[in-house]
Design an enzyme around this catalytic site. Sequence first.
Site, PDB file in Angstrom:
ATOM      1  N   SER A 196       5.946  -4.100  -0.519  1.00 36.50           N
ATOM      2  CA  SER A 196       5.438  -2.896  -1.166  1.00 36.50           C
ATOM      3  C   SER A 196       4.027  -2.487  -0.756  1.00 36.50           C
ATOM      4  O   SER A 196       3.537  -1.450  -1.190  1.00 36.50           O
ATOM      5  CB  SER A 196       5.483  -3.059  -2.696  1.00 36.50           C
ATOM      6  OG  SER A 196       4.659  -4.114  -3.124  1.00 36.50           O
ATOM      7  N   LYS A 205       2.403  -1.880 -12.200  1.00 40.99           N
ATOM      8  CA  LYS A 205       1.423  -1.414 -11.223  1.00 40.99           C
ATOM      9  C   LYS A 205       0.544  -0.299 -11.801  1.00 40.99           C
ATOM     10  O   LYS A 205      -0.653  -0.236 -11.514  1.00 40.99           O
ATOM     11  CB  LYS A 205       2.133  -0.949  -9.957  1.00 40.99           C
ATOM     12  CG  LYS A 205       2.779  -2.101  -9.188  1.00 40.99           C
ATOM     13  CD  LYS A 205       3.602  -1.633  -8.007  1.00 40.99           C
ATOM     14  CE  LYS A 205       4.235  -2.815  -7.286  1.00 40.99           C
ATOM     15  NZ  LYS A 205       5.080  -2.400  -6.138  1.00 40.99           N
TER      16      LYS A 205
END
Length: 319
Positions: A236, A279
């Site tokens: 990611s 996140k």
Amino acid sequence: GLMVKESPEEEKSDNDDGKKEEPDTKKSEKEESEAKKSEYTEPVYRLAEKVPESLSINESALESLVRWYCREAGVRNLAQKIDKITRLLSLQVVAEEEGAKLTEKSSRQSDTWEVSEENLHHYVGKPIFTSDRLYEKDPLPHGIVMGLAWTSMGGTALYIETQGIKRGLDHDGKPRGGGTLKATGQLGDVMKESTQIAYTVARARLADVAPNNNFFDVTDIHMHVPEGATPKDGPSAGITMVTAMLSLALDRPIKSDLAMTGEVSLTGKVLPVGGIKEKVMAARRAGIKTIVLPEDCRRDFDELPDYLKDGITSNYASD
């Protein structure tokens, strides 16, 4: 202890005739709701005798406990920290009352009985977690971008650092070897592959936006992901790596309040990633104002509670 639990039976008045009061069946639903609410909101504890009235743990101390000591899900560790504070306060109260001497570690370090954010470390030690921001300067130094990573404790900021190293010249005055990439930071196999993919994408994109720029041909790249002792893996950080290398090659810094996450394919497509909620939480904790997410993660962000999205501008990338 510092607190004494009040028994509910003590507050009820005894009937002279020994009969139980009949429940009021005419109470409205609203009254019953208010009664249930008060059962949980009314104080259950009171200060014990000889405990200073000013003794308290204020809200700022509790917020600091959650942010810097107890980030994991649940409240067990938080309860243990609070118990540790109250045990130390109890010891200090008794010692002061009886004139006993305590060790330097256990003795009072503050002039007040109030536990606040400023004196919290006297009771629970140094913070377990430190600031998510490694760089406070705005904009960031060239070649550095903040990424976002998933963790079991609500996500964390993940900086990608790149540094260019000019290649030496041989006897004929030509650069030695070819442009290479070196990656460090205890990266897992998947993340190591991501660095190579990001390097190829960055070179291809630079050729599109600045055909005359030969930065990657004459410069070796060293990429590092702090902290070096923490294992990292996953794809990611792909777009973050590409951005960091292009920032270095184009000599353009990135804003310090910008963070991003997303996997990148070999052709430059931005692929969706998981852990968007964690996140975004990490972004809020680090004071980030703008985030870049994959286009396919738009729905994940839209479904988040408003209190997580407030103050954060989201941008979406597809390639």
